[in-house]
Design a protein around this motif. Sequence first.
Motif, mmCIF file in Angstrom:
data_model
loop_
_atom_site.group_PDB
_atom_site.id
_atom_site.type_symbol
_atom_site.label_atom_id
_atom_site.label_comp_id
_atom_site.label_asym_id
_atom_site.label_seq_id
_atom_site.Cartn_x
_atom_site.Cartn_y
_atom_site.Cartn_z
ATOM 1 N N ARG A 125 0.841 -1.207 0.000
ATOM 2 C CA ARG A 125 0.000 0.000 0.000
ATOM 3 C C ARG A 125 0.877 1.259 0.000
ATOM 4 O O ARG A 125 0.552 2.259 -0.642
ATOM 5 C CB ARG A 125 -0.922 0.004 1.222
ATOM 6 C CG ARG A 125 -1.839 -1.196 1.353
ATOM 7 C CD ARG A 125 -2.958 -1.197 0.347
ATOM 8 N NE ARG A 125 -3.901 -2.296 0.605
ATOM 9 C CZ ARG A 125 -4.808 -2.721 -0.264
ATOM 10 N NH1 ARG A 125 -4.910 -2.122 -1.440
ATOM 11 N NH2 ARG A 125 -5.625 -3.708 0.031
ATOM 12 N N VAL A 126 1.981 1.192 0.725
ATOM 13 C CA VAL A 126 2.905 2.319 0.757
ATOM 14 C C VAL A 126 3.516 2.526 -0.628
ATOM 15 O O VAL A 126 3.611 3.655 -1.122
ATOM 16 C CB VAL A 126 4.021 2.068 1.800
ATOM 17 C CG1 VAL A 126 5.060 3.193 1.751
ATOM 18 C CG2 VAL A 126 3.429 1.948 3.195
ATOM 19 N N VAL A 127 3.908 1.430 -1.272
ATOM 20 C CA VAL A 127 4.487 1.511 -2.615
ATOM 21 C C VAL A 127 3.455 2.059 -3.597
ATOM 22 O O VAL A 127 3.780 2.888 -4.465
ATOM 23 C CB VAL A 127 4.982 0.124 -3.070
ATOM 24 C CG1 VAL A 127 5.508 0.178 -4.492
ATOM 25 C CG2 VAL A 127 6.065 -0.400 -2.123
ATOM 26 N N MET A 128 2.206 1.607 -3.463
ATOM 27 C CA MET A 128 1.146 2.052 -4.371
ATOM 28 C C MET A 128 0.910 3.555 -4.268
ATOM 29 O O MET A 128 0.581 4.212 -5.261
ATOM 30 C CB MET A 128 -0.146 1.288 -4.060
ATOM 31 C CG MET A 128 -0.083 -0.187 -4.407
ATOM 32 S SD MET A 128 -1.480 -1.131 -3.724
ATOM 33 C CE MET A 128 -2.848 -0.446 -4.684
ATOM 34 N N ALA A 129 1.061 4.100 -3.061
ATOM 35 C CA ALA A 129 0.855 5.538 -2.878
ATOM 36 C C ALA A 129 1.903 6.353 -3.620
ATOM 37 O O ALA A 129 1.657 7.499 -3.990
ATOM 38 C CB ALA A 129 0.884 5.873 -1.385
ATOM 39 N N LEU A 130 3.057 5.741 -3.871
ATOM 40 C CA LEU A 130 4.150 6.435 -4.547
ATOM 41 C C LEU A 130 4.215 6.115 -6.030
ATOM 42 O O LEU A 130 4.786 6.886 -6.815
ATOM 43 C CB LEU A 130 5.483 6.068 -3.893
ATOM 44 C CG LEU A 130 5.625 6.419 -2.406
ATOM 45 C CD1 LEU A 130 6.930 5.848 -1.854
ATOM 46 C CD2 LEU A 130 5.552 7.918 -2.196
ATOM 47 N N ASN A 131 3.633 4.979 -6.424
ATOM 48 C CA ASN A 131 3.718 4.530 -7.815
ATOM 49 C C ASN A 131 2.352 4.009 -8.266
ATOM 50 O O ASN A 131 1.980 2.877 -7.959
ATOM 51 C CB ASN A 131 4.775 3.436 -7.948
ATOM 52 C CG ASN A 131 4.992 3.022 -9.400
ATOM 53 O OD1 ASN A 131 4.273 3.448 -10.308
ATOM 54 N ND2 ASN A 131 5.981 2.170 -9.620
ATOM 55 N N PRO A 132 1.607 4.798 -9.023
ATOM 56 C CA PRO A 132 0.266 4.383 -9.472
ATOM 57 C C PRO A 132 0.273 3.142 -10.352
ATOM 58 O O PRO A 132 -0.772 2.503 -10.525
ATOM 59 C CB PRO A 132 -0.229 5.606 -10.258
ATOM 60 C CG PRO A 132 0.600 6.750 -9.775
ATOM 61 C CD PRO A 132 1.935 6.172 -9.432
#
Length: 279
Positions: free
Chosen positions: A197-204
């Motif tokens: 989820r953290v990665v998704m917030a930075l990379n759509p």
Amino acid sequence: MGNAAVTRYVQRVQGQGDPGVREEARRHAADPTTHGEWDTFRDMMDKVGFPQEVTDAAWQLILGGIAEQGQLNDEALAMFTERQKQRDHRASNSWYQELVRLVGDYLEIDRPTMALWSGGIDTSVYARSKGHTPLESTPFGSVVNELQLTMDWMLKTPMWNVLSKAFVTRARGPVHIFLRAYNPDSVLIAQEVPQLRVVMALNPAVELVWHPVYTTADGQLMEVTKDLELASDATYRTRDLCVRALYDYLRLKHDQANSRSERANAEMGARLASNGNQP
């Protein structure tokens, strides 16, 4: 392996008089090449392209981590009652943290999409057969996955937890998640998905694609569709929809004579019962 590394090991674990497996782990960490799997590890690392100096350092870090893990496990139980805090303390093993920094680049996937899974190693094999890359199929993961390392799995499980966290931070596109059993306390749900989820917030470009997996009586892994049929592929955009399909199939269509899915069915039933649902 280097006198400095051995000296560091002796200083850090001196006085830990644990018998049996832990004592053996200390001996191996102090003299890594005496471990019975050293030759296998060295040859496998060479085969997948690791430089010799990385192989030597990684082996010292693995064995040093195993030797230190027993004390961290004891501390986790003594200091915390919450499961996740215990897991976090076990994963604070600095030898394993240094291992990740050393081999992190070798956790990159060699196929377009990353795979995570829960429900037994067969699920990892299945994910690989579908064209995705689980941690066990990365260059470093594939080597460590073939080794026993220690008879006490609790001494090496935190290493996998540390590696998995580093693995998911390398997601660059869709991540396929294969569920044969759902456990909210599993590393997948409690650690890997939150990190994603953290990665998704930075990379759509990173998105989660969920697959509910059921094992048929003949051992074949299939996926559960929205109509509760078994198919070669069935994807869901949310965890809840995936888990619902899996639970509904186990509840309504599971063959009680199918021993290959007995564990998943039993775990599902126990979890529903604990939430106040009727059998």
